[in-house]
Motif scaffolding. Structure first.
Motif, PDB file in Angstrom:
ATOM      1  N   ARG A  33      54.381   7.405  -1.719  1.00  0.00           N
ATOM      2  CA  ARG A  33      54.850   8.320  -2.999  1.00  0.00           C
ATOM      3  C   ARG A  33      55.632   7.757  -3.726  1.00  0.00           C
ATOM      4  NH1 ARG A  33      49.912  10.209  -1.463  1.00  0.00           N
ATOM      5  NH2 ARG A  33      49.971  12.054  -0.659  1.00  0.00           N
ATOM      6  N   GLU A  34      56.644   6.927  -3.219  1.00  0.00           N
ATOM      7  CA  GLU A  34      57.688   6.276  -3.950  1.00  0.00           C
ATOM      8  C   GLU A  34      57.057   5.047  -4.798  1.00  0.00           C
ATOM      9  OE1 GLU A  34      60.571   5.140  -1.178  1.00  0.00           O
ATOM     10  OE2 GLU A  34      61.578   7.521  -1.263  1.00  0.00           O
ATOM     11  N   GLN A  36      54.142   5.247  -6.163  1.00  0.00           N
ATOM     12  CA  GLN A  36      53.246   5.999  -7.035  1.00  0.00           C
ATOM     13  C   GLN A  36      51.765   5.812  -6.445  1.00  0.00           C
ATOM     14  OE1 GLN A  36      54.556   7.569 -10.155  1.00  0.00           O
ATOM     15  NE2 GLN A  36      56.260   7.153  -8.569  1.00  0.00           N
ATOM     16  N   ASN A  37      51.927   5.861  -5.232  1.00  0.00           N
ATOM     17  CA  ASN A  37      50.425   5.790  -4.476  1.00  0.00           C
ATOM     18  C   ASN A  37      49.946   7.330  -4.139  1.00  0.00           C
ATOM     19  OD1 ASN A  37      48.252   5.921  -2.762  1.00  0.00           O
ATOM     20  ND2 ASN A  37      48.331   3.664  -2.602  1.00  0.00           N
ATOM     21  N   SER A 118      52.148  11.642 -12.947  1.00  0.00           N
ATOM     22  CA  SER A 118      53.154  10.993 -11.990  1.00  0.00           C
ATOM     23  C   SER A 118      53.268  11.977 -10.988  1.00  0.00           C
ATOM     24  CB  SER A 118      54.149  10.125 -12.283  1.00  0.00           C
ATOM     25  OG  SER A 118      55.138  11.370 -12.913  1.00  0.00           O
ATOM     26  N   ASN A 120      55.368  14.477 -10.818  1.00  0.00           N
ATOM     27  CA  ASN A 120      56.858  14.776 -10.868  1.00  0.00           C
ATOM     28  C   ASN A 120      57.234  15.869 -11.350  1.00  0.00           C
ATOM     29  OD1 ASN A 120      57.578  12.454  -9.425  1.00  0.00           O
ATOM     30  ND2 ASN A 120      57.170  11.271 -11.186  1.00  0.00           N
ATOM     31  N   LYS A 129      59.130  15.103  -6.222  1.00  0.00           N
ATOM     32  CA  LYS A 129      57.914  14.556  -6.102  1.00  0.00           C
ATOM     33  C   LYS A 129      56.957  15.943  -5.758  1.00  0.00           C
ATOM     34  CE  LYS A 129      55.602  10.942  -6.477  1.00  0.00           C
ATOM     35  NZ  LYS A 129      55.169  10.672  -8.008  1.00  0.00           N
TER      36      LYS A 129
END
Length: 170
Positions: A33-34, A36-37, A118, A120, A129
């Motif tokens: 997740r960090e 961006q997957n 994203s 977010n 997230k």
């Protein structure tokens, strides 16, 4: 991880155990997740305590299924994740645009900003997230603000309802 992050190979979904050699599943989910997957991610594990389940969702899992489990339940959950993944894809040329296309990529309300691209949510200096499920639910609620629905309708529309209804519901 190498295939998902460095080689950028695309997979439809990921079923991840928490207890992995070297790096636990919580860490793997957080790193994805960090980076961006946002692959649909289901944690399937023997760790079924409430704290573990919450930690799984906090680390970025879209679903969490403790062992022992029923195979039909696992398949239904994977099917649900894949269905939600399809909702996020752009319409093909000639198709009607999905209702979500009317929403901007960035939505602001009450001092909060939701970035649908994203996944977010930001409030002041804090960033959170969102899971795919949370993002889908927020899109649905924003798109239908002020509308009252029959009980269970929003769950069906967002993909939370069971695939097969009970005989008593028919």
């Amino acid at each position: 991880m190498k295939r998902l992050l460095k080689e950028k190979q695309e997979f439809d979904a990921l079923v991840l155990d928490v207890m992995l050699p070297g790096k636990d599943g919580f860490t793997v989910a957080r790193e994805l997740r960090e980076a961006q997957n946002f692959i649909p991610l289901l944690m399937l594990t023997a760790r079924g305590r409430q704290e573990d389940i919450l930690k799984g969702f906090e680390s970025g899992a879209d679903d969490y299924l403790p062992k022992p489990f029923n195979l039909s339940i696992l398949l239904a959950r994977v099917d649900s994740m894949l269905r939600r993944k399809q909702w996020g894809k752009p319409a093909k040329k000639g198709d009607a645009a999905p209702a979500e296309s009317d929403l901007p990529d960035l939505y602001e309300f009450a001092g909060k900003k939701i970035d649908f691209q994203s996944s977010n949510c930001k409030r002041a200096a804090r960033r959170c997230k969102l899971t795919l499920m949370e993002t889908d639910l927020l899109r649905y609620l924003i798109r239908n603000a002020g509308i009252q629905f029959p009980q269970g309708d929003s769950r069906r529309r967002v993909g939370f309802a069971r695939r097969h209804r009970h005989a008593s519901d028919r």
